[in-house]
Design a protein around this motif. Structure first.
Motif, mmCIF file in Angstrom:
data_model
loop_
_atom_site.group_PDB
_atom_site.id
_atom_site.type_symbol
_atom_site.label_atom_id
_atom_site.label_comp_id
_atom_site.label_asym_id
_atom_site.label_seq_id
_atom_site.Cartn_x
_atom_site.Cartn_y
_atom_site.Cartn_z
ATOM 1 N N LEU A 160 52.702 17.926 -46.533
ATOM 2 C CA LEU A 160 53.283 18.061 -47.867
ATOM 3 C C LEU A 160 54.810 18.072 -47.781
ATOM 4 C CD1 LEU A 160 52.439 18.467 -50.826
ATOM 5 C CD2 LEU A 160 52.383 20.922 -50.387
ATOM 6 N N VAL A 171 57.380 20.804 -54.842
ATOM 7 C CA VAL A 171 55.994 21.157 -54.571
ATOM 8 C C VAL A 171 55.547 22.108 -55.670
ATOM 9 C CG1 VAL A 171 54.438 22.257 -52.924
ATOM 10 C CG2 VAL A 171 56.329 20.859 -52.099
ATOM 11 N N GLU A 175 49.506 22.895 -56.020
ATOM 12 C CA GLU A 175 49.231 22.162 -54.777
ATOM 13 C C GLU A 175 49.017 23.138 -53.621
ATOM 14 O OE1 GLU A 175 51.610 18.035 -54.767
ATOM 15 O OE2 GLU A 175 52.881 19.799 -55.109
#
Length: 185
Positions: A160, A171, A175
């Motif tokens: 990520l 982010v 998530e």
């Protein structure tokens, strides 16, 4: 030879690598960035390989210290929300300021280590307080393979971070919560 000078050169090499990429990492570039006379870096690190090895060792030391600090600040989480918040803080650190530079340098070194087993050995993941906190939390939640799930979760977080460095964007909490939920399944 001064340890402080070696540390300065390694820190500067991290910055040069992050800012210019692997091809831009030269003794001269480090001398210029550190505002030192030409030839200083090569006096301490004779070869490019020696400079790169010093850079990677310093990078790992800085990362480990950061993870130990995070582990102290964020003890074993009591809930998945606390774990997600701790991971969110790690991601924030890795994507901003000096953490961003170190992350860019780390990925460049990881690619370089494909052809250099000595660098790969230095870059191997290490035990630290933050990693142990994740594993302890998963074990406390009854996850049978907590060690393996910890590795999986941290690899997902790393992916990520890599995606956001390359493609931009932030982010979302959802998530991170999704990754934590998957690790708990």
């Amino acid at each position: 030879m001064s340890t402080d000078r070696r540390t300065l050169l390694a820190d500067t090499a991290i910055t040069v690598l992050a800012d210019t990429g692997i091809r831009g990492l030269t003794h001269r570039a480090v001398d210029r960035a550190a505002d030192l006379p030409a030839g200083t870096t090569s006096a301490y690190y004779r070869t490019r390989q020696a400079l790169l090895t010093a850079l990677v060792r310093r990078l790992v030391a800085l990362d480990q210290a950061e993870l130990e600090r995070l582990g102290e600040l964020l003890p074993v989480p009591r809930s998945s929300a606390e774990l997600a918040a701790g991971i969110g803080e790690l991601i924030r650190v890795r994507l901003t300021g000096e953490g961003r530079r170190r992350t860019l340098a780390r990925y460049a070194c990881a690619v370089e280590s494909v052809h250099d087993p000595a660098l790969r050995e230095i870059l191997l993941p290490r035990e630290n307080r933050a990693r142990r906190s994740v594993c302890d939390f998963l074990a406390a939640q009854g996850v049978a393979d907590a060690e393996e799930r910890t590795v999986w979760l941290l690899l997902c977080v790393d992916g990520l971070v890599f995606d956001r460095l390359v493609n931009g964007g932030g982010v979302r909490e959802a998530e991170i919560a999704g990754l934590v939920a998957a690790a708990l399944r």
